[in-house]
Structure formats: structure tokens, C-alpha cells
Design a protein around this motif. Structure first.
Motif, PDB file in Angstrom:
ATOM      1  N   HIS A  56     -19.117 103.127 -64.854  1.00 15.14           N
ATOM      2  CA  HIS A  56     -18.162 104.228 -65.004  1.00 15.14           C
ATOM      3  C   HIS A  56     -18.823 105.298 -65.873  1.00 15.14           C
ATOM      4  O   HIS A  56     -19.335 104.998 -66.953  1.00 15.14           O
ATOM      5  N   GLU A  59     -18.004 106.343 -70.026  1.00 12.53           N
ATOM      6  CA  GLU A  59     -17.899 105.308 -71.060  1.00 12.53           C
ATOM      7  C   GLU A  59     -19.141 105.396 -71.954  1.00 12.53           C
ATOM      8  O   GLU A  59     -20.094 104.621 -71.836  1.00 12.53           O
ATOM      9  N   HIS A 143     -19.206  98.369 -70.626  1.00  7.83           N
ATOM     10  CA  HIS A 143     -18.166  99.355 -70.312  1.00  7.83           C
ATOM     11  C   HIS A 143     -17.456  99.777 -71.594  1.00  7.83           C
ATOM     12  O   HIS A 143     -17.846  99.425 -72.705  1.00  7.83           O
ATOM     13  N   GLY A 144     -16.354 100.519 -71.409  1.00  8.27           N
ATOM     14  CA  GLY A 144     -15.467 100.895 -72.497  1.00  8.27           C
ATOM     15  C   GLY A 144     -14.233 101.502 -71.877  1.00  8.27           C
ATOM     16  O   GLY A 144     -14.098 101.518 -70.646  1.00  8.27           O
ATOM     17  N   LYS A 198      -9.294  99.921 -62.196  1.00  8.31           N
ATOM     18  CA  LYS A 198      -8.734 101.013 -62.986  1.00  8.31           C
ATOM     19  C   LYS A 198      -8.622 102.286 -62.162  1.00  8.31           C
ATOM     20  O   LYS A 198      -7.953 103.214 -62.546  1.00  8.31           O
TER      21      LYS A 198
END
Ligand SMILES: [Zn+2]
Length: 366
Positions: A56, A59, A143-144, A198
Motif C-alpha cells: 500500500h 504507509e 504495512h501500517g 481495506k
């Protein structure tokens, strides 16, 4: 000399860190900007660990953690090989696009292990798995929270539960051991099939990175820290130290003081005696991940924060319209903890609001 464990990188020289610019295979990726990859080839033989971020594109602490590992780890002190890719989904990173790849509007983390004849994201995840993950002894995908999200640091991996095959159970058990070694407050073990993504679109039948890797026989975790489109130093340190903890777990690092060399390289302030991540965190294992969505397009007013405990039936937020009238009350379906939260107020119909981690309630009957 040892032949490269990762053929696309060519020959690696033991005891050196090398920078690579890699063109991934796949017709849809032919015109891509080459992706930076860093190999840290240890002086001594040992396992191959592949670490990437930027599945992503928004992030940022995860991306910075990978960059920092490449700059700070000393290959002379390492057994085995660490392969680092700071950003897989480079089109999203360049355009600050959350959740998806802007070329095909697909969430890459729902289309692992990919398809060499599929869309851009499917070809990209296929290359990630086949050029890197299958050649590694372990895989860590960093990730985050994405640009409109906040979260409490946690690790996800495949659950052993429900796996019939003994090899699959073994890979899941080794994945969980890596997840526990990483050293974040929560470890979530999830059964196949994984929860919805998400993103706004879910690829049919697609997997997340760690699940696809486990299917290929590579123990794997997905670790999350930071969010909100910011570069939180604390989150960067958690992820850097987490990877170092995994390297120690895999026998790639023996020096117990190793992590003192890395972490916050930006400040020159006097080093304070700081708690090591490993010993400071008691990890809670969760086995259930509830994702909450809004039915309405509108304005999101969460009443809880990331990391907060919630009770089943508790009202944890509302969605209103632009006149200020409440359209929907959001109620927690479980007793659990808010692992991630949408912090941007603007939400669309069926938009994701938060993810709650919980312990599976075992009913009386098997
Ligand atoms: Zn992510």
C-alpha cells in the motif's frame, strides 16, 4: 561465494550490501520505473529473509523502516541474506494513492499470489511471490494504517486452525513463532479465507501476502505500525526492531546488542537507557478480526480511538449527513480492541470504518 538465492538479483557477494534496480517480469509492468531492492548478503551462510513494504503506497513508516534496515545493517555481522524492497506498489507511492494501485484500481493485498496474465496488480503480486517470496525461508510484509487510517501496532499471520495438511500446519506454526518474535502488542492469527480487504474492491478469491506466501510453503507475517499519511518515528523504530527481532529468531544475528546500532538515526541527543522492544511488550494473541462498514455515505464520527477496548453492543460511533442529522449508529459486534480505525471523516456507502480484534469465543459444542 554462494550463488544468489534470488535469481533476479544475480550473484551476491558475501559480506556486502548491494543496491539493485529491478524490472519485474510481466507485460503490464514493462514500462515501470525500476524498483529499488537492497541485498544484505551476510558473511556467513544462513536463511534468506525477504522484507518488503509499500504494498500500500501511503504507509510511510513501513517504507522508511525498510530503507533504514538497508542503510544500517552490517553484512559482516549477519548469517544468511536479507533482501529488502522498500516499495512494491510504486505507482501508488508516487501518486499518494491509498489502498489500491492507481493503474487498475485494485488492492494488491487482495490479489496475492497474483496472475501473470491478470491486471497490473495481479502481475505485480505474481512477480513479488515468484521472484522473491518462493526463494526465501521467511517473508515479512510491512504495512501500517493507510493515509486515512490510524492503528495500534499488530502482526497478522495464518492460523493453524482448520488446516488439514501437516505441512501447512507446520508453516503456520513457524509463521506464528515469527509473529511472536516480532514484538508488537498484538498478534492476530486468522483462518483462511482471509477477511475482506481495506480497499473498496475485493479481488475474487484473492489472498493477502502472508497467506499466499504460506500456501507456497514460506512462513510469513504482515506487520503494521503508524498511519495517517505521516512518518511517525516511533512506528519506524517498532518495525525496524521487529525485523531485527525476526532475524535474531531465525539465527541471522547473534549480537544481543545489535539493535542499539539502529532505530533513531536522526537525532544526536544523548542516548537514554531505553526499553528494548522485545522485553517491553507483552503480546496479546487474537484470533478473530471483525471489520465494520457504514451503510451510508456521510460524515464519520468515531467515539473510540485505535487501541481502545470495546464491548459488544457498545455504540462506538455515528455516521451523519451534511445537515448534521444522524444516519446510522455504529455498534460493536464483539468484545475486543480497535486495531485499526478510519480517521478521515468522509465515508462512502459500504465504506470501511474500523477493524476490531477479538478472542474467539469457544462455544460449548465442538
Ligand atoms: Zn497496508
Amino acid at each position: 561465494m554462494h550463488p544468489s538465492n534470488i535469481p533476479i538479483l544475480g550473484e551476491l557477494t558475501p559480506g556486502t550490501t548491494q543496491r539493485h534496480l529491478i524490472k519485474l517480469p510481466g507485460a503490464a509492468l514493462a514500462n515501470d520505473e525500476p524498483r529499488p531492492v537492497i541485498s544484505v548478503a551476510g558473511a556467513k551462510p544462513g536463511p534468506v529473509l525477504f522484507v518488503n513494504a509499500g504494498v500500500h503506497g501511503g504507509e510511510y513508516p513501513a517504507v522508511e523502516a525498510v530503507i533504514r534496515l538497508g542503510k544500517t545493517l552490517d553484512p559482516k555481522k549477519i548469517s544468511g541474506t536479507l533482501i529488502l524492497m522498500p516499495v512494491l506498489n510504486l505507482p501508488a507511492f508516487r501518486t499518494r494513492t491509498p489502498f489500491v494501485c492507481p493503474i487498475d484500481n485494485v488492492n494488491p493485498n487482495r490479489v496475492f499470489p497474483g496472475d501473470p496474465r491478470g491486471s497490473y496488480s495481479e502481475q505485480m503480486t505474481h512477480a513479488c511471490i515468484n521472484e522473491f517470496v518462493v526463494h526465501a525461508d521467511a517473508y515479512v510484509d510491512l504495512h501500517g494504517g493507510d493515509i486515512p487510517e490510524a492503528l495500534v501496532p499488530f502482526v497478522i499471520c495464518r492460523s493453524e486452525a482448520g488446516l488439514a495438511d501437516s505441512k501447512a500446519r507446520d508453516v503456520a506454526a513457524r509463521s506464528k513463532a515469527i509473529a511472536m518474535a516480532f514484538g508488537l502488542p498484538y498478534v492476530l492469527t486468522v483462518s483462511k479465507p482471509v477477511q475482506p480487504s481495506k480497499g473498496h474492491r475485493a479481488g475474487a478469491g484473492g489472498l493477502s501476502s502472508y497467506a499466499a506466501a504460506a500456501d507456497k510453503g514460506t512462513p510469513a507475517i504482515l506487520a503494521e505500525a503508524g498511519g495517517g499519511g505521516q512518518m511517525q518515528e516511533e512506528a519506524v523504530s517498532l518495525l525496524v526492531n521487529g525485523v531485527v527481532n525476526v532475524m535474531r529468531h531465525l539465527g541471522m544475528i547473534e549480537d544481543a546488542k545489535f539493535e542499539s546500532h539502529i532505530g533513531n538515526t536522526e537525532t544526536n541527543s544523548k542516548p537514554k537507557p531505553k526499553k528494548t522492544v522485545r522485553s517491553a511488550v507483552a503480546t496479546t494473541v487474537l484470533t478473530k478480526f471483525e471489520w465494520l462498514y457504514t451503510k451510508s455515505t456521510g460524515v464519520w464520527y468515531p467515539k473510540v480511538a485505535e487501541g481502545e477496548a470495546v464491548r459488544e453492543g457498545e455504540q462506538i460511533g455515528t455516521v451523519g449527513d451534511l445537515f448534521g442529522d444522524t444516519l446510522e449508529e455504529i455498534v460493536s459486534p464483539v468484545n475486543g480492541v480497535v486495531l485499526f480505525l478510519t480517521i478521515s471523516p468522509s465515508v462512502l456507502e459500504n465504506g470501511l470504518l474500523m477493524g476490531i480484534g477479538a478472542k474467539e469465543v469457544i462455544s460449548g459444542k465442538r
